[in-house]
Design a protein around this motif. Structure first.
Motif, PDB file in Angstrom:
ATOM      1  N   SER A   1       0.827  -1.204   0.000  1.00  0.00           N
ATOM      2  CA  SER A   1       0.000   0.000   0.000  1.00  0.00           C
ATOM      3  C   SER A   1       0.855   1.246   0.000  1.00  0.00           C
ATOM      4  O   SER A   1       0.592   2.212  -0.719  1.00  0.00           O
ATOM      5  N   ALA A   2       1.930   1.202   0.815  1.00  0.00           N
ATOM      6  CA  ALA A   2       2.809   2.369   0.912  1.00  0.00           C
ATOM      7  C   ALA A   2       3.470   2.651  -0.417  1.00  0.00           C
ATOM      8  O   ALA A   2       3.553   3.803  -0.870  1.00  0.00           O
ATOM      9  N   PHE A   3       3.952   1.575  -1.095  1.00  0.00           N
ATOM     10  CA  PHE A   3       4.627   1.786  -2.372  1.00  0.00           C
ATOM     11  C   PHE A   3       3.627   2.168  -3.464  1.00  0.00           C
ATOM     12  O   PHE A   3       3.987   2.767  -4.462  1.00  0.00           O
ATOM     13  N   ALA A   4       2.340   1.767  -3.249  1.00  0.00           N
ATOM     14  CA  ALA A   4       1.330   2.071  -4.262  1.00  0.00           C
ATOM     15  C   ALA A   4       0.893   3.521  -4.191  1.00  0.00           C
ATOM     16  O   ALA A   4       0.378   4.067  -5.169  1.00  0.00           O
ATOM     17  N   GLN A   5       1.069   4.161  -3.034  1.00  0.00           N
ATOM     18  CA  GLN A   5       0.656   5.531  -2.883  1.00  0.00           C
ATOM     19  C   GLN A   5       1.492   6.442  -3.782  1.00  0.00           C
ATOM     20  O   GLN A   5       2.674   6.221  -4.005  1.00  0.00           O
ATOM     21  N   LYS A   6       0.835   7.483  -4.268  1.00  0.00           N
ATOM     22  CA  LYS A   6       1.544   8.435  -5.092  1.00  0.00           C
ATOM     23  C   LYS A   6       2.456   9.313  -4.235  1.00  0.00           C
ATOM     24  O   LYS A   6       2.200   9.528  -3.059  1.00  0.00           O
TER      25      LYS A   6
ATOM     26  N   GLN B   1      12.526  10.196   2.366  1.00  0.00           N
ATOM     27  CA  GLN B   1      13.179   8.957   1.930  1.00  0.00           C
ATOM     28  C   GLN B   1      13.399   8.913   0.418  1.00  0.00           C
ATOM     29  O   GLN B   1      13.917   7.932  -0.133  1.00  0.00           O
ATOM     30  N   ALA B   2      13.025   9.998  -0.272  1.00  0.00           N
ATOM     31  CA  ALA B   2      13.119   9.992  -1.730  1.00  0.00           C
ATOM     32  C   ALA B   2      14.559  10.193  -2.204  1.00  0.00           C
ATOM     33  O   ALA B   2      15.362  10.886  -1.580  1.00  0.00           O
TER      34      ALA B   2
ATOM     35  N   LYS C   1      12.134   9.841  -6.383  1.00  0.00           N
ATOM     36  CA  LYS C   1      11.917   8.405  -6.507  1.00  0.00           C
ATOM     37  C   LYS C   1      11.892   7.764  -5.131  1.00  0.00           C
ATOM     38  O   LYS C   1      12.813   7.934  -4.325  1.00  0.00           O
ATOM     39  N   ILE C   2      10.808   7.048  -4.838  1.00  0.00           N
ATOM     40  CA  ILE C   2      10.681   6.269  -3.606  1.00  0.00           C
ATOM     41  C   ILE C   2      10.288   4.846  -4.018  1.00  0.00           C
ATOM     42  O   ILE C   2       9.189   4.623  -4.539  1.00  0.00           O
ATOM     43  N   GLY C   3      11.207   3.902  -3.807  1.00  0.00           N
ATOM     44  CA  GLY C   3      10.945   2.526  -4.268  1.00  0.00           C
ATOM     45  C   GLY C   3      10.814   2.523  -5.779  1.00  0.00           C
ATOM     46  O   GLY C   3      11.687   2.994  -6.502  1.00  0.00           O
ATOM     47  N   LYS C   4       9.689   2.027  -6.252  1.00  0.00           N
ATOM     48  CA  LYS C   4       9.462   1.954  -7.689  1.00  0.00           C
ATOM     49  C   LYS C   4       8.643   3.138  -8.211  1.00  0.00           C
ATOM     50  O   LYS C   4       8.360   3.219  -9.410  1.00  0.00           O
TER      51      LYS C   4
END
Length: 619
Positions: free
Chosen positions: A19-24, A55-56, A99-102
């Protein structure tokens, strides 16, 4: 059972992570919102605020712009981006990639071209007269912005501490009145957002340093107001605050670092002592100094820590942004001795380095000549402090004039106080750059201070507009408005005629009574004359010891001379001019610019009780 529990936690973690990575990636604030190529200082710090943005990973690719550093701070919701903008960079949109994760997000950061207009950012000088306006109390030109959704206070004109609805449109509507009065510059009390829960009308508890309060208008309307003022031949001075912000400022809801605000974690933060002489006191204790400079101004105004390098840069850039964006001509800095004084020196230097014609005046509310002079550029004290502030508010002048006009003349009372005050000007590096005044938004109205005596009123006005310094008039002084400074709303009353349906419209001569018109015409006559008088703007000052409470001084250059006579006594005087021969020299005639009377013989001058003469001397 343990296995199920572990699996449950595992699936919760997987779901949460997904969910966290899915958030914009979202940005709540980017400040400054844009900048300019062509600035002398190539460095730019951009504050980026958004959920988890700390964290970006950040990158950019734009010719002439280099991302020289990325700073993370205590709050995970901030990043500070340091950019280097080379002289060959061109205006355009700089793509800053987060960029955060993907997930990635690109923010198009705008670089504009710095203005080259010669009609902008003019500064102000002794050739000017400043007209101070409290925007909420001058005129309501747009009733549609009286109450704004999402802002705590609407308009309640019946409440002295409430907002009354004055706005930028209202001031713009009356630029002709301001211009015709004869002043040359407008100083507005702060116009930036004050979304406080109560008493937000005065503007000194700013909740967004990059946003004009929407109840005054928009940023674009402010720029339009400045442009309209310039087209009318009026300069604009912006009131700024580096000492504190409002408790409702968005920063207070998520501080980048705890030390951005003094005592930010304290249940009851320390309040300032208001002892403005402490920073210049060679014997001050660190306890007293800290209480003065680090204490909160009031509980609703948290005290800024200007020694934090990121907040220091933020504040300097904010003022530079408003100068370039709006084209303002000067800044009046509130509560100047309260912030860290080394920061204030850096602040003033940075503004003048970028804009050499720019002027700023610091409010130093100190009733002491040397303690006021301490803050003016060029002062050399024993502590080695190097101030960069060009202009200071002259509170000693204000207090002395009020006292002098209220007393009978004697050895050390009455108008001799003016002589003794100005005799201390050797302490100031540049007394001509002092902003002088008879009242303002914090002080008892001048007319009330001198017992509502219009003759004393005119004496004070004559002095203000002919002696050294940069005069400042407070809105409504020309109408004999009065009010007790111990109750702030009492000196911040609405300008009559500024609201639809007002029974009196003092913007017109028909709307003023005889006394008001007498005061208005006295001020206007002096102001209209003063505009073209370089002898008043740049001339030297020579004064003579008052006798029988009559004060005589000259403003002069190599070719021009003006003789000013203030009769503070209750008796008419036949003034022999023999002792003024040093300055009268070959001048044989004169014209009084107040009455228009011509004098063909200057041997003896008749000066009625409690009146002034302003004599243009002629050979």
């Amino acid at each position: 059972m343990k296995t199920i529990t572990h699996l449950s936690f595992y699936f919760i973690w997987v779901i949460f992570s997904s969910s966290a990575f899915a958030q914009k990636i979202t940005l709540s604030h980017v400040e400054p919102a844009f900048w300019w190529v062509g600035m002398k200082n190539p460095e730019l710090q951009i504050l980026v605020h958004g959920p988890g943005i700390g964290q970006a990973q950040v990158s950019l690719s734009y010719k002439g712009v280099n991302l020289s550093g990325i700073e993370k701070v205590e709050s995970p919701n901030y990043l500070f981006l340091n950019l280097q903008i080379s002289p060959d960079a061109i205006a355009g949109k700089v793509p800053i990639v987060f960029k955060i994760g993907k997930k990635t997000f690109t923010h198009q950061y705008e670089l504009r071209t710095k203005s080259s207009s010669t009609n902008r950012i003019q500064g102000f000088s002794p050739a000017d007269v400043l007209y101070l306006i409290m925007p909420d109390r001058f005129s309501n030109g747009n009733q549609q912005n009286d109450t704004i959704a999402g802002m705590y206070e609407g308009t309640h004109r019946n409440k002295p501490f409430g907002r009354h609805g004055g706005d930028l449109k209202g001031i713009s509507n009356h630029l002709d009145y301001i211009k015709n009065l004869g002043v040359t510059a407008i100083w507005l009390n702060p116009v930036l957002e004050n979304n406080q829960r109560r008493e937000s009308y005065h503007g000194y508890a700013i909740t967004d340093l990059y946003q004009v309060d929407r109840r005054f208008g928009s940023n674009e309307e402010y720029v339009s107001f400045v442009n309209q003022s310039h087209q009318s031949g009026l300069k604009v001075i912006q009131d700024m605050v580096a000492n504190h912000i409002g408790i409702e400022h968005w920063l207070m809801k998520d501080l980048p670092e705890k030390d951005w605000i003094h005592d930010s974690q304290a249940k009851e933060p320390m309040l300032t002592s208001y002892r403005t002489g402490t920073p210049s006191d060679p014997y001050a204790s660190q306890f007293d100094l800290r209480k003065m400079t680090d204490g909160w101004f009031v509980p609703s105004m948290p005290d800024i820590n200007q020694t934090n390098p990121r907040f220091a840069t933020y504040l300097i850039q904010n003022s530079l942004w408003w100068i370039e964006y709006a084209g303002i001509d000067g800044i009046r800095m509130d509560t100047y001795p309260y912030p860290d004084k080394e920061f204030m020196a850096n602040y003033a230097a940075a503004l003048q380095n970028e804009y050499p014609k720019f002027n700023l005046v610091g409010e130093a509310w100190i009733n002491s000549v040397p303690m006021t002079a301490y803050w003016q550029k060029g002062f050399k004290g024993t502590d080695g402090y190097v101030t960069q502030l060009p202009s200071v508010t002259d509170f000693p002048f204000y207090g002395t004039v009020i006292q002098a006009l209220q007393e009978e003349g004697n050895w050390d009372t009455g108008l001799v106080r003016l002589y003794m005050l100005l005799g201390q000007d050797f302490i100031y590096p540049n007394p001509n750059n002092n902003v002088i005044f008879l009242d303002n938004h914090d002080l008892t109205r001048f007319f009330l201070s001198i017992g509502r005596d219009i003759q004393k009123f005119k004496l004070g006005i004559t002095l203000l507009l002919t002696t050294r310094g940069i005069p400042q008039l407070y809105y409504g002084t020309e109408l004999l408005m009065d009010g007790d400074g111990s109750v702030h709303p009492d000196v911040r009353k609405d300008f009559p005629g500024g609201w639809p349906g007002d029974p009196i419209n003092a913007f017109t001569g028909q709307g003023r009574n005889a006394s008001q018109n007498e005061a208005y015409e006295h001020i206007k006559k002096l102001l209209d004359w003063r505009k073209t008088q370089s002898v008043i703007h740049t001339g030297k000052l020579m004064h003579y010891l008052p006798e029988d409470n009559v004060y005589v001084y000259f403003r002069y250059t190599a070719n021009e001379s003006v003789m000013v006579i203030l009769n503070g006594s209750s008796q008419e005087k036949n003034l022999s001019t023999k002792r003024f021969s040093e300055r009268l020299q070959s001048f044989k005639q004169a014209r009084d610019i107040i009455s228009g009377e011509n004098f063909s013989d200057l041997t003896t001058l008749k000066v009625p009780a409690k009146t002034s003469l302003v004599l243009e001397l002629k050979k």
